[in-house]
Design a protein around this motif. Structure first.
Motif, mmCIF file in Angstrom:
data_model
loop_
_atom_site.group_PDB
_atom_site.id
_atom_site.type_symbol
_atom_site.label_atom_id
_atom_site.label_comp_id
_atom_site.label_asym_id
_atom_site.label_seq_id
_atom_site.Cartn_x
_atom_site.Cartn_y
_atom_site.Cartn_z
ATOM 1 N N UNK A 140 32.500 47.059 50.689
ATOM 2 C CA UNK A 140 31.799 47.580 49.519
ATOM 3 C C UNK A 140 32.091 46.792 48.254
ATOM 4 N N UNK A 141 32.694 45.619 48.395
ATOM 5 C CA UNK A 141 32.924 44.719 47.267
ATOM 6 C C UNK A 141 32.510 43.323 47.686
ATOM 7 N N UNK A 142 32.036 42.541 46.725
ATOM 8 C CA UNK A 142 31.631 41.173 47.038
ATOM 9 C C UNK A 142 32.002 40.243 45.892
ATOM 10 N N UNK A 143 32.006 38.964 46.181
ATOM 11 C CA UNK A 143 32.307 37.971 45.162
ATOM 12 C C UNK A 143 31.286 38.088 44.027
ATOM 13 N N UNK A 144 31.777 38.097 42.810
ATOM 14 C CA UNK A 144 30.902 38.221 41.647
ATOM 15 C C UNK A 144 30.839 39.619 41.058
ATOM 16 N N UNK A 145 31.338 40.619 41.781
ATOM 17 C CA UNK A 145 31.329 41.987 41.259
ATOM 18 C C UNK A 145 32.228 42.111 40.036
ATOM 19 N N UNK A 146 31.736 42.805 39.011
ATOM 20 C CA UNK A 146 32.544 43.126 37.839
ATOM 21 C C UNK A 146 33.268 44.433 38.134
ATOM 22 N N UNK A 147 34.593 44.406 38.061
ATOM 23 C CA UNK A 147 35.359 45.584 38.476
ATOM 24 C C UNK A 147 36.476 45.923 37.499
ATOM 25 N N UNK A 148 36.870 47.191 37.549
ATOM 26 C CA UNK A 148 38.101 47.673 36.920
ATOM 27 C C UNK A 148 39.143 47.686 38.023
ATOM 28 N N UNK A 149 40.358 47.268 37.721
ATOM 29 C CA UNK A 149 41.397 47.186 38.750
ATOM 30 C C UNK A 149 42.677 47.865 38.289
ATOM 31 N N UNK A 150 43.347 48.510 39.245
ATOM 32 C CA UNK A 150 44.604 49.205 38.984
ATOM 33 C C UNK A 150 45.701 48.671 39.889
ATOM 34 N N UNK A 151 46.911 48.619 39.379
ATOM 35 C CA UNK A 151 48.074 48.226 40.176
ATOM 36 C C UNK A 151 49.322 48.726 39.472
ATOM 37 N N UNK A 152 50.422 48.826 40.205
ATOM 38 C CA UNK A 152 51.657 49.268 39.558
ATOM 39 C C UNK A 152 52.163 48.203 38.596
ATOM 40 N N UNK A 153 51.958 46.948 38.938
ATOM 41 C CA UNK A 153 52.340 45.833 38.067
ATOM 42 C C UNK A 153 51.524 44.629 38.488
ATOM 43 N N UNK A 154 51.564 43.586 37.657
ATOM 44 C CA UNK A 154 50.926 42.332 38.030
ATOM 45 C C UNK A 154 49.549 42.079 37.463
ATOM 46 N N UNK A 155 49.053 42.930 36.569
ATOM 47 C CA UNK A 155 47.709 42.730 36.035
ATOM 48 C C UNK A 155 47.684 41.826 34.812
ATOM 49 N N UNK A 156 48.824 41.569 34.222
ATOM 50 C CA UNK A 156 48.847 40.699 33.044
ATOM 51 C C UNK A 156 48.894 39.241 33.473
ATOM 52 N N UNK A 157 47.881 38.802 34.162
ATOM 53 C CA UNK A 157 47.768 37.398 34.556
ATOM 54 C C UNK A 157 46.303 37.084 34.813
ATOM 55 N N UNK A 158 45.988 35.797 34.867
ATOM 56 C CA UNK A 158 44.587 35.393 34.957
ATOM 57 C C UNK A 158 43.956 35.728 36.300
ATOM 58 N N UNK A 159 44.740 35.717 37.359
ATOM 59 C CA UNK A 159 44.237 36.117 38.680
ATOM 60 C C UNK A 159 45.210 37.114 39.288
ATOM 61 N N UNK A 160 44.679 38.096 40.005
ATOM 62 C CA UNK A 160 45.533 39.124 40.591
ATOM 63 C C UNK A 160 44.961 39.562 41.936
ATOM 64 N N UNK A 161 45.839 39.773 42.894
ATOM 65 C CA UNK A 161 45.455 40.316 44.193
ATOM 66 C C UNK A 161 45.693 41.823 44.156
ATOM 67 N N UNK A 162 44.644 42.588 44.403
ATOM 68 C CA UNK A 162 44.761 44.041 44.371
ATOM 69 C C UNK A 162 44.053 44.645 45.584
ATOM 70 N N UNK A 163 44.389 45.882 45.879
ATOM 71 C CA UNK A 163 43.716 46.599 46.952
ATOM 72 C C UNK A 163 42.287 46.913 46.518
ATOM 73 N N UNK A 164 41.347 46.684 47.417
ATOM 74 C CA UNK A 164 39.949 46.974 47.091
ATOM 75 C C UNK A 164 39.753 48.449 46.752
ATOM 76 N N UNK A 165 40.594 49.318 47.326
ATOM 77 C CA UNK A 165 40.494 50.751 47.048
ATOM 78 C C UNK A 165 40.853 51.083 45.607
ATOM 79 N N UNK A 166 41.577 50.174 44.959
ATOM 80 C CA UNK A 166 41.965 50.406 43.562
ATOM 81 C C UNK A 166 41.103 49.574 42.611
ATOM 82 N N UNK A 167 39.916 49.215 43.054
ATOM 83 C CA UNK A 167 38.939 48.578 42.169
ATOM 84 C C UNK A 167 37.723 49.481 42.063
#
Length: 453
Positions: free
Chosen positions: A156-183
């Motif tokens: 349910x996600x694809x390249x180019x999607x504009x998303x909001x993302x959540x994580x316990x830490x690690x979002x203050x960087x230019x690229x971040x790996x997150x669970x798709x369930x938290x987007x």
């Protein structure tokens, strides 16, 4: 005020170790490159006798070998790293290099465009936020951006999607790996800054008001720090219910803004006793108190509750008095905290609740809440107020603004490099030292005159 917990929170630190450990990432890349090059070399060696004939197979075989090599080109990105506990200087801007992340099933790679700054990060910098991994660690619990890659089983996600993302830490960087369930997919009309401002503050406010306190028409609510991110979110959400009276504490300079935002009775907590002010207007008190302060303010909030009222404690801002940990303030806050037994609680007909978004692990609750909030945004009933935006280079100024409670709304961090401010390029090229603005303007005037002549 709070962080993120759950399955993704346990995975997140593992993901974040990749940018935090360049040596291991770098060591993986050469091995992968050497592994991919040796098979390509074998056909070339077998095909050597008929050199001219062998070249086409070698050429055909090269693209598969070259493609992984290109994909595994080291990825460089900027990140804000907490290097230790203490003052503002402990958060440093670093450029990290790592092999391109190999996404696990259910993960996505997000190019972050905007990040949210929360009070929890101020606590974390001082070592007062237990959910953040030990330094060095990339901070940040929320952000928004564009998906650049998706892992297996992400449908349910694809390249180019504009998303909001959540994580316990690690979002203050230019690229971040997150669970798709938290987007969460962003509405087209929502800016990246608004996306980064929506999640933590509005989810916190919504769950407290509607999941815990069961806000209904005709109720009254006391919102402390009404000009902050959670305060403004809670005020807006109160406006979605009919006839809700909102008491909001904030410094006098912010009263006009919070009144326009929906606060019925603004109170200057710096010059007045908010308990007395509320009693003058509502002698019986209020139905709901949202308390991010702790200590003696929790006692005051409890005393203001009407029968069947509820106070929800969701922070301890009174502990933070300087940019470094203040043991005296912490001791004072804990000493003055509300203390009562169940018998007294029963006799008072009041409810005392605690809320911490970081310890909620119900993924369905997250999804349901975000779905509701995004729908309210589309309807125009809520809209994050952006106080200010700072580039990563200006993180000290951003944290200071929030710490000193100067903000009205959300403080945003922008990963992209800050553009060079207007500088006298001609002077720099000529190697001249300009001591003040007057000298600069004189130089420009001379250049203009020379061009006209």
């Amino acid at each position: 005020m709070s962080g993120e917990e759950g399955p993704t929170q346990q995975q997140q630190p593992e993901q974040e170790k990749k940018p935090d450990e360049p040596p291991s990432a770098a060591s993986d890349a050469p091995q992968q490159e050497s592994g991919s090059s040796s098979p390509a070399a074998e056909p070339a060696a077998v095909a050597e006798p008929p050199a001219a004939v062998a070249e086409p197979p070698a050429a055909v075989a090269e693209p598969p070998a070259a493609t992984p090599a290109a994909e595994e080109k080291p990825l460089s990105f900027r990140a804000l790293v907490l290097t230790g506990h203490g003052g503002y200087d402990k958060v440093k801007l670093q450029v990290k290099t790592m092999a391109k992340p190999k996404l696990k099933a259910g993960e996505v790679l997000v190019r972050v465009k905007a990040c949210g700054l929360n009070f929890a990060e101020l606590l974390a910098r001082q070592g007062l936020y237990e959910l953040l991994p030990s330094p060095p660690v990339t901070m940040g619990m929320e952000g928004s951006g564009v998906i650049e890659a998706v892992g297996e089983d992400v449908n349910d996600r694809k390249v180019g999607d504009r998303v909001i993302a959540l994580a316990r830490s690690g979002m203050w960087q230019e690229v971040a790996v997150v669970s798709a369930d938290r987007t969460f997919l962003m509405p087209e009309e929502m800016s990246f800054e608004e996306g980064a401002a929506l999640t933590i503050n509005y989810m916190t406010a919504y769950m407290m008001l509607f999941e815990m306190a069961n806000l209904r028409p005709g109720k009254s609510v006391l919102i402390h720090m009404a000009a902050g991110g959670v305060g403004i979110a809670a005020t807006q959400l109160c406006q979605t219910v009919q006839d809700v009276t909102v008491f909001g504490t904030a410094s006098a300079s912010k009263h006009e803004t919070i009144t326009q935002g929906g606060v019925t009775h603004p109170i200057d907590y710096r010059t007045k006793d908010y308990v007395e002010e509320i009693r003058k207007i509502s002698p019986k008190g209020v139905d709901i108190v949202l308390d991010p302060l702790g200590g003696s303010d929790t006692q005051k909030g409890y005393s203001l509750l009407k029968p069947l009222g509820m106070i929800i404690v969701f922070g301890a801002a009174n502990c933070v008095t300087g940019q470094r940990k203040n043991l005296l303030a912490m001791a004072k806050t804990w000493y003055n905290q509300l203390s009562l037994n169940t018998m007294k609680l029963m006799q008072s007909n009041k409810a005392v609740s605690g809320f911490h978004l970081g310890y909620i692990t119900d993924e369905q609750l997250f999804s349901r809440t975000m779905s509701t909030l995004l729908e309210l945004y589309k309807q125009g009933k809520i809209k994050p107020r952006i106080d200010s935006s700072y580039h990563f280079e200006e993180v000290t100024e951003a944290m200071k603004r929030m710490h000193e409670r100067q903000n009205i709304g959300k403080v945003i961090l922008l990963p992209e490099p800050k553009k060079e401010e207007e500088k006298p390029k001609s002077n720099a090229e000529a190697g001249e030292n300009v001591e003040n603005d007057a000298a600069i303007s004189e130089k420009k005037e001379e250049e203009v005159k020379a061009e006209k002549d």
